[in-house]
Scaffold this motif. Structure first.
Motif, PDB file in Angstrom:
ATOM      1  N   SER A   8     -16.185   3.109   5.604  1.00  0.00           N
ATOM      2  CA  SER A   8     -16.999   1.956   5.400  1.00  0.00           C
ATOM      3  C   SER A   8     -17.573   1.648   6.930  1.00  0.00           C
ATOM      4  O   SER A   8     -17.222   2.244   7.925  1.00  0.00           O
ATOM      5  CB  SER A   8     -16.227   0.693   4.959  1.00  0.00           C
ATOM      6  OG  SER A   8     -15.365   0.353   5.730  1.00  0.00           O
ATOM      7  N   SER A   9     -18.502   0.712   7.026  1.00  0.00           N
ATOM      8  CA  SER A   9     -19.140   0.471   8.160  1.00  0.00           C
ATOM      9  C   SER A   9     -18.072  -0.209   9.082  1.00  0.00           C
ATOM     10  O   SER A   9     -18.475  -0.377  10.348  1.00  0.00           O
ATOM     11  CB  SER A   9     -20.358  -0.638   7.824  1.00  0.00           C
ATOM     12  OG  SER A   9     -19.853  -1.345   7.168  1.00  0.00           O
ATOM     13  N   SER A  10     -17.023  -0.851   8.543  1.00  0.00           N
ATOM     14  CA  SER A  10     -16.059  -1.396   9.472  1.00  0.00           C
ATOM     15  C   SER A  10     -14.930  -0.256   9.986  1.00  0.00           C
ATOM     16  O   SER A  10     -14.045  -0.644  10.647  1.00  0.00           O
ATOM     17  CB  SER A  10     -15.552  -2.430   8.830  1.00  0.00           C
ATOM     18  OG  SER A  10     -14.688  -1.854   7.340  1.00  0.00           O
ATOM     19  N   GLY A  11     -15.212   0.906   9.363  1.00  0.00           N
ATOM     20  CA  GLY A  11     -14.254   2.051   9.854  1.00  0.00           C
ATOM     21  C   GLY A  11     -13.079   2.398   8.932  1.00  0.00           C
ATOM     22  O   GLY A  11     -12.156   2.996   9.244  1.00  0.00           O
ATOM     23  N   LYS A  12     -13.143   1.648   7.797  1.00  0.00           N
ATOM     24  CA  LYS A  12     -12.119   1.824   6.965  1.00  0.00           C
ATOM     25  C   LYS A  12     -12.084   3.087   6.061  1.00  0.00           C
ATOM     26  O   LYS A  12     -13.288   3.349   5.781  1.00  0.00           O
ATOM     27  CB  LYS A  12     -11.724   0.630   6.065  1.00  0.00           C
ATOM     28  CG  LYS A  12     -11.408  -0.508   6.340  1.00  0.00           C
ATOM     29  CD  LYS A  12     -11.170  -1.518   5.294  1.00  0.00           C
ATOM     30  CE  LYS A  12     -10.652  -3.179   6.037  1.00  0.00           C
ATOM     31  NZ  LYS A  12     -10.615  -3.884   4.847  1.00  0.00           N
ATOM     32  N   ASP A  13     -11.000   3.969   6.139  1.00  0.00           N
ATOM     33  CA  ASP A  13     -11.098   4.988   5.192  1.00  0.00           C
ATOM     34  C   ASP A  13     -10.815   4.987   3.861  1.00  0.00           C
ATOM     35  O   ASP A  13      -9.686   4.512   3.296  1.00  0.00           O
ATOM     36  CB  ASP A  13     -10.162   6.211   5.670  1.00  0.00           C
ATOM     37  CG  ASP A  13     -10.095   7.500   4.790  1.00  0.00           C
ATOM     38  OD1 ASP A  13     -10.508   7.354   3.961  1.00  0.00           O
ATOM     39  OD2 ASP A  13      -9.608   8.468   5.592  1.00  0.00           O
ATOM     40  N   LEU A  14     -11.793   4.396   2.952  1.00  0.00           N
ATOM     41  CA  LEU A  14     -11.668   3.935   1.671  1.00  0.00           C
ATOM     42  C   LEU A  14     -10.988   4.919   0.635  1.00  0.00           C
ATOM     43  O   LEU A  14     -10.037   4.439  -0.224  1.00  0.00           O
ATOM     44  CB  LEU A  14     -13.000   3.390   0.968  1.00  0.00           C
ATOM     45  CG  LEU A  14     -13.746   2.568   1.850  1.00  0.00           C
ATOM     46  CD1 LEU A  14     -15.032   2.249   1.281  1.00  0.00           C
ATOM     47  CD2 LEU A  14     -12.908   1.245   2.048  1.00  0.00           C
ATOM     48  N   ILE A  15     -11.175   6.089   0.739  1.00  0.00           N
ATOM     49  CA  ILE A  15     -10.473   6.866  -0.089  1.00  0.00           C
ATOM     50  C   ILE A  15      -8.857   7.134   0.186  1.00  0.00           C
ATOM     51  O   ILE A  15      -8.124   7.223  -0.729  1.00  0.00           O
ATOM     52  CB  ILE A  15     -10.814   8.419   0.242  1.00  0.00           C
ATOM     53  CG1 ILE A  15     -12.321   8.664  -0.351  1.00  0.00           C
ATOM     54  CG2 ILE A  15     -10.121   9.590  -0.643  1.00  0.00           C
ATOM     55  CD1 ILE A  15     -13.190   9.774   0.020  1.00  0.00           C
ATOM     56  N   GLN A  16      -8.498   7.074   1.396  1.00  0.00           N
ATOM     57  CA  GLN A  16      -7.204   7.054   1.698  1.00  0.00           C
ATOM     58  C   GLN A  16      -6.484   5.842   1.479  1.00  0.00           C
ATOM     59  O   GLN A  16      -5.354   5.812   0.950  1.00  0.00           O
ATOM     60  CB  GLN A  16      -7.040   7.483   3.317  1.00  0.00           C
ATOM     61  CG  GLN A  16      -5.607   7.404   3.712  1.00  0.00           C
ATOM     62  CD  GLN A  16      -5.021   8.840   3.496  1.00  0.00           C
ATOM     63  OE1 GLN A  16      -5.521   9.744   3.570  1.00  0.00           O
ATOM     64  NE2 GLN A  16      -3.916   8.968   3.419  1.00  0.00           N
ATOM     65  N   GLU A  17      -7.137   4.620   1.674  1.00  0.00           N
ATOM     66  CA  GLU A  17      -6.773   3.340   1.308  1.00  0.00           C
ATOM     67  C   GLU A  17      -6.425   3.164  -0.352  1.00  0.00           C
ATOM     68  O   GLU A  17      -5.520   2.768  -0.775  1.00  0.00           O
ATOM     69  CB  GLU A  17      -7.746   2.303   1.646  1.00  0.00           C
ATOM     70  CG  GLU A  17      -7.491   1.898   2.944  1.00  0.00           C
ATOM     71  CD  GLU A  17      -8.431   0.656   3.429  1.00  0.00           C
ATOM     72  OE1 GLU A  17      -8.583  -0.145   2.470  1.00  0.00           O
ATOM     73  OE2 GLU A  17      -8.706   0.458   4.610  1.00  0.00           O
ATOM     74  N   TYR A  18      -7.519   3.990  -0.957  1.00  0.00           N
ATOM     75  CA  TYR A  18      -7.172   3.819  -2.685  1.00  0.00           C
ATOM     76  C   TYR A  18      -5.847   4.780  -2.948  1.00  0.00           C
ATOM     77  O   TYR A  18      -5.167   4.187  -3.673  1.00  0.00           O
ATOM     78  CB  TYR A  18      -8.553   4.289  -3.168  1.00  0.00           C
ATOM     79  CG  TYR A  18      -8.230   4.782  -4.717  1.00  0.00           C
ATOM     80  CD1 TYR A  18      -8.137   3.633  -5.515  1.00  0.00           C
ATOM     81  CD2 TYR A  18      -8.093   5.900  -5.200  1.00  0.00           C
ATOM     82  CE1 TYR A  18      -8.073   3.672  -6.942  1.00  0.00           C
ATOM     83  CE2 TYR A  18      -7.846   5.858  -6.391  1.00  0.00           C
ATOM     84  CZ  TYR A  18      -7.883   4.831  -7.334  1.00  0.00           C
ATOM     85  OH  TYR A  18      -7.685   5.025  -8.802  1.00  0.00           O
ATOM     86  N   ILE A  19      -5.993   5.880  -2.408  1.00  0.00           N
ATOM     87  CA  ILE A  19      -4.599   6.901  -2.613  1.00  0.00           C
ATOM     88  C   ILE A  19      -3.495   6.020  -2.295  1.00  0.00           C
ATOM     89  O   ILE A  19      -2.371   6.033  -3.000  1.00  0.00           O
ATOM     90  CB  ILE A  19      -5.007   8.276  -2.104  1.00  0.00           C
ATOM     91  CG1 ILE A  19      -6.178   9.052  -2.648  1.00  0.00           C
ATOM     92  CG2 ILE A  19      -3.549   8.853  -2.366  1.00  0.00           C
ATOM     93  CD1 ILE A  19      -6.511  10.145  -2.197  1.00  0.00           C
ATOM     94  N   ASN A  20      -3.369   5.573  -1.195  1.00  0.00           N
ATOM     95  CA  ASN A  20      -2.237   4.885  -0.638  1.00  0.00           C
ATOM     96  C   ASN A  20      -1.795   3.707  -1.598  1.00  0.00           C
ATOM     97  O   ASN A  20      -0.672   3.135  -1.713  1.00  0.00           O
ATOM     98  CB  ASN A  20      -2.175   4.325   0.712  1.00  0.00           C
ATOM     99  CG  ASN A  20      -2.129   5.388   1.629  1.00  0.00           C
ATOM    100  OD1 ASN A  20      -1.582   6.592   1.214  1.00  0.00           O
ATOM    101  ND2 ASN A  20      -2.962   5.423   2.725  1.00  0.00           N
TER     102      ASN A  20
END
Length: 59
Positions: A8-20
């Motif tokens: 995301s624009s804030s630098g979050k890895d959204l795929i990794q966060e979702y899987i976690n």
């Protein structure tokens, strides 16, 4: 295939966060799907969903 994780624009890895955020069993499935996509082995993607024995995804 090279898999690029979406950030995301804030630098979050959204795929990794979702899987976690998934259960351990679902995390294993998620990481296995990513691994098979990277190897180009999409025909091998079969997921156990707990209610049916397996679900096959076709791309």
């Amino acid at each position: 295939m090279i898999i690029h994780n979406y950030e995301s624009s804030s630098g979050k890895d959204l795929i990794q966060e979702y899987i976690n955020s998934l259960t351990k069993e679902e995390q294993v499935d998620g990481f296995r799907v990513l691994e098979l996509l990277e190897k180009g082995e999409m025909q091998k993607i079969i997921i156990s969903d707990g209610t049916r024995k397996y679900t096959r995804y076709t791309f």
